[in-house]
Design an enzyme around this catalytic site. Structure first.
Site, PDB file in Angstrom:
ATOM      1  N   GLY A   1      -3.544  -8.354   8.180  1.00  0.00           N
ATOM      2  CA  GLY A   1      -4.212  -6.946   8.047  1.00  0.00           C
ATOM      3  C   GLY A   1      -5.469  -7.156   8.821  1.00  0.00           C
TER       4      GLY A   1
ATOM      5  N   GLU B   1       4.034 -11.106   0.691  1.00  0.00           N
ATOM      6  CA  GLU B   1       2.723 -10.788   0.422  1.00  0.00           C
ATOM      7  C   GLU B   1       2.200 -10.653  -0.775  1.00  0.00           C
ATOM      8  OE1 GLU B   1       0.936  -9.034   4.269  1.00  0.00           O
ATOM      9  OE2 GLU B   1       1.976  -7.026   3.373  1.00  0.00           O
TER      10      GLU B   1
ATOM     11  N   GLY C   1      -6.368  -8.371   1.571  1.00  0.00           N
ATOM     12  CA  GLY C   1      -7.600  -7.751   1.544  1.00  0.00           C
ATOM     13  C   GLY C   1      -8.669  -8.336   0.612  1.00  0.00           C
TER      14      GLY C   1
ATOM     15  N   GLU D   1       0.778  -1.066  -0.106  1.00  0.00           N
ATOM     16  CA  GLU D   1       0.081   0.021   0.009  1.00  0.00           C
ATOM     17  C   GLU D   1       1.014   1.286   0.013  1.00  0.00           C
ATOM     18  OE1 GLU D   1      -2.420  -1.210   3.458  1.00  0.00           O
ATOM     19  OE2 GLU D   1      -3.282  -2.942   2.143  1.00  0.00           O
TER      20      GLU D   1
HETATM   21  P1  PGA Z   1      -5.068  -8.483   4.956  1.00  0.00           P
HETATM   22  O1  PGA Z   1      -3.536  -7.400   4.995  1.00  0.00           O
HETATM   23  O2  PGA Z   1      -4.668  -9.776   5.834  1.00  0.00           O
HETATM   24  O3  PGA Z   1      -6.182  -7.661   5.244  1.00  0.00           O
HETATM   25  O4  PGA Z   1      -5.099  -9.282   3.536  1.00  0.00           O
HETATM   26  C1  PGA Z   1      -2.422  -7.954   4.888  1.00  0.00           C
HETATM   27  C2  PGA Z   1      -1.533  -6.968   4.787  1.00  0.00           C
HETATM   28  O5  PGA Z   1      -1.588  -5.894   4.221  1.00  0.00           O
HETATM   29  O6  PGA Z   1      -0.386  -6.866   5.597  1.00  0.00           O
END
Ligand code: PGA
Length: 236
Positions: free
Chosen positions: A219, A156, A162, A87
């Site tokens: 997350g 990741e 997400g 992000e």
């Molecule tokens: P998520 O996010 O578990 O909501 O998929 C993980 C992260 O961005 O570290």
């Protein structure tokens, strides 16, 4: 024991944080790190929890409005910092700053948790390894060999963050194996590699079967206190 890191992102207000801390306050974990927003780091430290910041400034100090320095984090007792989260790379163009941040963290004895990951498109084009290795090379550039041992990598896949879509166990195993092999042959280090992307209580038992995962970067599930506590119990 696998490490569990809760990345709250930009969630939870002051009242919710207080409820969260009350809910967790009797628990003592040696494998859990909370990564709340900067303004709550000290609250978690005061409750005796290990914390990570979600980011850190690329410069050591000075006129960088809005940023938080390594030294400021260190001075309140923060020992870990997430860097290069997808992000941050996407919205703030952070990829070019990751190396500076990693260097500053290591020079100040904080542990960087470096996030790497491919997009769906890159995976489909068979570019996963290329993308991940490039992100590692950029992050590790000009860092003293003897400092590399402290780094933690969080794999990741961007298409899994997400979305509720988790790669298959064999996809995760193979990718983490590629990352570990690359680190060993190119940098002579054996580092912890975490998996992150839609980790929750529905998939945690299945993920425990992937042998080479050293922990999880969580997350969405980490901001739901009941579910996160259950996840920690089942992941440990
Ligand atoms: P998520 O996010 O578990 O909501 O998929 C993980 C992260 O961005 O570290």
């Amino acid at each position: 024991m696998r490490l569990v890191i809760g990345n709250f992102k930009m969630n939870l207000d002051n009242r919710e944080i207080n409820e969260y801390l009350e809910f967790f306050k009797k628990d003592k974990y040696s494998n859990v790190i909370f990564a709340p927003t900067f303004i709550y780091l000290k609250d978690f430290i005061n409750y005796g929890f290990e914390v990570a910041s979600q980011d850190v400034a690329f410069a050591p100090k000075g006129a960088y409005t809005g940023d938080v320095s390594v030294n400021q984090l260190k001075s309140i007792g923060v020992k870990y910092s997430i860097v290069g989260h997808s992000e941050r790379r996407k919205y703030y163009n952070d990829s070019k700053l990751v190396n500076d941040k990693v260097k500053l963290l290591l020079e100040n004895s904080l542990i960087p948790i470096i996030c790497i990951g491919e997009t769906k498109e890159e995976r489909e084009l068979n570019k996963t390894k290329e993308v991940l290795f490039k992100e590692i090379d950029e992050a590790f550039k000009d860092i003293d060999q003897n400092m590399l041992n402290d780094i933690i990598i969080a794999y990741e896949p961007i298409w899994s963050i997400g979305t509720g879509v988790v790669p298959t166990n064999s996809e995760i195993y193979e990718t983490i194996k590629d990352i570990k092999d690359y680190l060993e042959s190119n940098y002579q280090v054996k580092l912890k590699v975490l998996y992150g992307g839609s980790v929750n209580i529905n998939c945690i038992d299945n993920l425990s079967e992937v042998e080479n995962i050293d922990g999880y970067l969580v997350g969405g599930c980490s901001i739901k206190k009941d579910e996160f506590k259950e996840l920690i119990t089942r992941a440990s």
